[in-house]
Write a protein that holds these residues in place. Structure first.
Motif, short mmCIF file in Angstrom:
data_model
loop_
_atom_site.label_atom_id
_atom_site.label_comp_id
_atom_site.label_asym_id
_atom_site.label_seq_id
_atom_site.Cartn_x
_atom_site.Cartn_y
_atom_site.Cartn_z
N ARG A 115 0.88 -1.17 0.00
CA ARG A 115 0.00 0.00 0.00
C ARG A 115 0.92 1.22 0.00
N VAL A 116 0.71 2.11 -0.94
CA VAL A 116 1.52 3.31 -1.06
C VAL A 116 0.67 4.48 -0.60
N TYR A 117 1.11 5.15 0.45
CA TYR A 117 0.34 6.23 1.04
C TYR A 117 0.84 7.57 0.54
N GLY A 118 -0.10 8.39 0.07
CA GLY A 118 0.22 9.73 -0.42
C GLY A 118 -0.31 10.76 0.55
N VAL A 119 -0.59 11.92 0.03
CA VAL A 119 -1.09 13.04 0.83
C VAL A 119 -2.55 12.79 1.18
N GLY A 120 -2.91 13.10 2.41
CA GLY A 120 -4.29 12.96 2.84
C GLY A 120 -4.75 11.51 2.81
N GLU A 121 -5.86 11.28 2.14
CA GLU A 121 -6.45 9.95 2.06
C GLU A 121 -5.97 9.16 0.85
N ASP A 122 -5.03 9.68 0.10
CA ASP A 122 -4.56 9.05 -1.13
C ASP A 122 -3.75 7.79 -0.82
N VAL A 123 -4.28 6.64 -1.25
CA VAL A 123 -3.61 5.35 -1.06
C VAL A 123 -3.68 4.59 -2.38
N ALA A 124 -2.56 4.01 -2.78
CA ALA A 124 -2.53 3.21 -4.01
C ALA A 124 -2.04 1.81 -3.66
N THR A 125 -2.59 0.83 -4.34
CA THR A 125 -2.12 -0.55 -4.20
C THR A 125 -1.09 -0.79 -5.30
N ALA A 126 0.01 -1.42 -4.93
CA ALA A 126 1.08 -1.69 -5.88
C ALA A 126 1.63 -3.10 -5.64
N PHE A 127 2.24 -3.64 -6.69
CA PHE A 127 2.75 -5.01 -6.63
C PHE A 127 4.18 -5.08 -7.09
N THR A 128 4.94 -5.91 -6.41
CA THR A 128 6.28 -6.25 -6.87
C THR A 128 6.14 -7.30 -7.98
N ASP A 129 7.24 -7.68 -8.59
CA ASP A 129 7.19 -8.77 -9.58
C ASP A 129 6.62 -10.04 -8.94
N TYR A 130 7.05 -10.31 -7.71
CA TYR A 130 6.54 -11.49 -7.00
C TYR A 130 5.04 -11.35 -6.75
N GLY A 131 4.59 -10.15 -6.43
CA GLY A 131 3.16 -9.93 -6.21
C GLY A 131 2.34 -10.19 -7.46
N ILE A 132 2.88 -9.84 -8.60
CA ILE A 132 2.18 -10.11 -9.87
C ILE A 132 2.08 -11.61 -10.09
N GLU A 133 3.15 -12.32 -9.80
CA GLU A 133 3.12 -13.79 -9.93
C GLU A 133 2.13 -14.40 -8.95
N THR A 134 2.07 -13.85 -7.74
CA THR A 134 1.09 -14.32 -6.75
C THR A 134 -0.33 -14.10 -7.25
N LEU A 135 -0.60 -12.92 -7.80
CA LEU A 135 -1.93 -12.64 -8.37
C LEU A 135 -2.26 -13.62 -9.49
N LYS A 136 -1.31 -13.88 -10.37
CA LYS A 136 -1.55 -14.83 -11.46
C LYS A 136 -1.93 -16.20 -10.92
N THR A 137 -1.27 -16.62 -9.86
CA THR A 137 -1.58 -17.93 -9.25
C THR A 137 -2.99 -17.92 -8.68
N ILE A 138 -3.35 -16.85 -7.98
CA ILE A 138 -4.70 -16.74 -7.41
C ILE A 138 -5.74 -16.78 -8.53
N ILE A 139 -5.50 -16.03 -9.59
CA ILE A 139 -6.43 -15.98 -10.73
C ILE A 139 -6.56 -17.36 -11.37
N ASP A 140 -5.44 -18.02 -11.61
CA ASP A 140 -5.46 -19.36 -12.21
C ASP A 140 -6.23 -20.34 -11.34
N ASP A 141 -6.01 -20.28 -10.03
CA ASP A 141 -6.72 -21.17 -9.11
C ASP A 141 -8.23 -20.91 -9.13
N LEU A 142 -8.62 -19.64 -9.15
CA LEU A 142 -10.04 -19.31 -9.19
C LEU A 142 -10.67 -19.70 -10.52
N ARG A 143 -9.95 -19.52 -11.60
CA ARG A 143 -10.48 -19.92 -12.92
C ARG A 143 -10.64 -21.44 -13.00
#
Length: 80
Positions: free
Chosen positions: A39-67
């Motif tokens: 989670r990347v926190y900016g000014v005020g309430e500004d928050v962004a979700t970001a992923f490392t390369d490993y995080g992208i691979e983790t998401l792919k695994t989750i997606i594949d499992d759900l599919r």
């Protein structure tokens, strides 16, 4: 482990994977930094979700499992 040199916003990851950004956000709620999700926190309430390369691979695994069990929407478009 190598140091993290870059992260990708959830919008960029959705584009890369050809998936809906809101759905990826839902999948990321239970992910922790050890899963490569930050989670990347900016000014005020500004928050962004970001992923490392490993995080992208983790998401792919989750997606594949759900599919595999029929609990995922079809991709929006072909991944890049």
């Amino acid at each position: 482990m190598a140091a993290i040199a870059a992260v990708f916003t959830i919008a960029r990851v959705a584009e890369m994977l050809g998936e809906d950004e809101d759905w990826l956000w839902e999948l990321s709620i239970d992910m922790v930094p050890e899963d490569g999700c930050l989670r990347v926190y900016g000014v005020g309430e500004d928050v962004a979700t970001a992923f490392t390369d490993y995080g992208i691979e983790t998401l792919k695994t989750i997606i594949d499992d759900l599919r595999a069990i029929g609990q995922a929407p079809p991709p929006l478009k072909r991944p890049r």
